[in-house]
Write a protein that holds these residues in place. Sequence first.
Motif, mmCIF file in Angstrom:
data_model
loop_
_atom_site.group_PDB
_atom_site.id
_atom_site.type_symbol
_atom_site.label_atom_id
_atom_site.label_comp_id
_atom_site.label_asym_id
_atom_site.label_seq_id
_atom_site.Cartn_x
_atom_site.Cartn_y
_atom_site.Cartn_z
ATOM 1 N N SER A 253 13.630 -80.425 4.245
ATOM 2 C CA SER A 253 13.078 -79.334 5.037
ATOM 3 C C SER A 253 11.556 -79.304 4.943
ATOM 4 O O SER A 253 10.858 -79.221 5.957
ATOM 5 N N PHE A 254 11.022 -79.408 3.730
ATOM 6 C CA PHE A 254 9.564 -79.403 3.536
ATOM 7 C C PHE A 254 8.916 -80.579 4.267
ATOM 8 O O PHE A 254 7.805 -80.468 4.798
ATOM 9 N N ASP A 255 9.614 -81.703 4.285
ATOM 10 C CA ASP A 255 9.036 -82.910 4.868
ATOM 11 C C ASP A 255 8.972 -82.854 6.385
ATOM 12 O O ASP A 255 8.315 -83.686 7.007
ATOM 13 N N GLN A 256 9.623 -81.870 6.991
ATOM 14 C CA GLN A 256 9.438 -81.651 8.424
ATOM 15 C C GLN A 256 7.986 -81.287 8.720
ATOM 16 O O GLN A 256 7.477 -81.548 9.808
ATOM 17 N N VAL A 257 7.313 -80.695 7.736
ATOM 18 C CA VAL A 257 5.908 -80.307 7.860
ATOM 19 C C VAL A 257 4.986 -81.371 7.257
ATOM 20 O O VAL A 257 4.002 -81.772 7.870
ATOM 21 N N LEU A 258 5.317 -81.841 6.067
ATOM 22 C CA LEU A 258 4.422 -82.746 5.344
ATOM 23 C C LEU A 258 4.483 -84.178 5.857
ATOM 24 O O LEU A 258 3.511 -84.928 5.735
ATOM 25 N N SER A 259 5.640 -84.586 6.368
ATOM 26 C CA SER A 259 5.816 -85.903 7.011
ATOM 27 C C SER A 259 5.387 -87.056 6.102
ATOM 28 O O SER A 259 4.590 -87.912 6.500
ATOM 29 N N LEU A 260 5.946 -87.091 4.910
ATOM 30 C CA LEU A 260 5.679 -88.169 3.960
ATOM 31 C C LEU A 260 6.831 -89.166 3.871
ATOM 32 O O LEU A 260 6.804 -90.058 3.020
#
Length: 482
Positions: free
Chosen positions: A396-403
Amino acid sequence: MQLYNSATHKKEEFTTHTPGHVEMYTCGPTVYHFAHIGNLRSYIMEDVLEKFLRYDGYDVNRVMNITDVGHLSSDADTGEDKMLKGAKREHKTVMEIAQYYTDAFFDDCRKLNIKTPDVVQPATGLIDEFIKLVEGLLDKGFAYVAGGNVYFDTSKLERYYIFNAHDEEDLAVGVREGVEEDTNKRSKNDFVLWFTKSKFEDQALKWDSPWGVGYPGWHIECSGISLKYNGEYLDLHCGGIDNAFPHHTNEIAQSESYIGHPWCKQWFHVHHLNTANEGKMSKSKGEFLTVSLLEEKGYDPLVYRFFCLQSHYRKGLVFSWENLDNAAAAFQKLIAKIAAQDPADGPVDEAVAAEYKDRFRKQVGNDLNTALAVTALYDALKAKTNGATRLAILDSFDQVLSLSLLDKAAAVREEQKKQKTASQGGYAITGEGDPAVDALVLQRYEAKKAKNFAEADRIRDELKAQGIEVTDLPGGASWKRV
């Protein structure tokens, strides 16, 4: 969401003209050369902002220009056109240069997981819109013709300087060091809306206009593109801090004079990437740092994205190879920790996941605090829950951070699985993670075990020809490339 507004110099509650919908504009690249990683820091942070807005429930229309004409080597309407300069440097046409470096820019964006905006508009494709805008400013009395060029008349404004409170004489374009004053201007603050051939005889791209054959000024392009694709009410305008003056200042002046009402109240500016020795990163001094150079030196481009996320966008970020090495090490450890989570250890505890997502939304929603967002990744890995839930939170967080966190962790788990598979019959193989080499080393062991020494020697020679050095160990072997 609280977001710092460069126009008011304070954090404000983010609001939009249409509830739930964001009209967002991003100043795009001038495609005369490769983007350096300082340029790309701005696009990374703008990408995170757009993705967070979507994560927070907004519908976003993001528009970006491609400057392929009109941006002079000085931002102050003097000097040579950057596109023409690039064409001369590489002995190509301006449009060949534009296409090549546009493609290169978006290739860098792809490597950095930067989403392509909803609308990408090259300036050369909207000349009629710019002419219409200039005509409107002339009709309304905000512009004048002098020396064959069309200028915006800043004396007609109640307030010209928006982003600073400095002495106007110090900031006037005409008195900047090294900038030749344009005697056609009524005021030092005035700026060009349309250039004609009378001033730049060698300009490659020219169009017919009511004022003669010429081309648009840099500033009018962004106003024209945004007004066409975002409409008259812009919610959010983004760019590097060096665009605040004169570019964004001039955008506000011409846009609001044309439409007759406030245009954009929320301005988002990303600060410079600096080097320890050279200061602000640029293409003209120090080492020309590009994504391709990072790759040549063995860095994953997402390590650079991770490096940028560890600092706040409103703070200058100091780049050094040592700092990037530290980011690479931290990123590798983070991926290893994620890889250690068991996806089958479930089911996902939705209540725990919702708690962490809400916390993340509040942290990042406090003026796009990406440093806290990175901390949130580590907090999620410590959550008192199962592996499936931790992975769901990180995804879920990686939807924003895209790492690409889960993809990279899955690749690590797969490599570990292959290495484990290579350890058969008590024979352990350690190497550089190449399954094909592991298989040959295992075949050599099995040939020796069967006393088929000719086959074992053949495999040894095959490995040697590939530059592989095998060292036999008790209970296994290790290999490396030499």
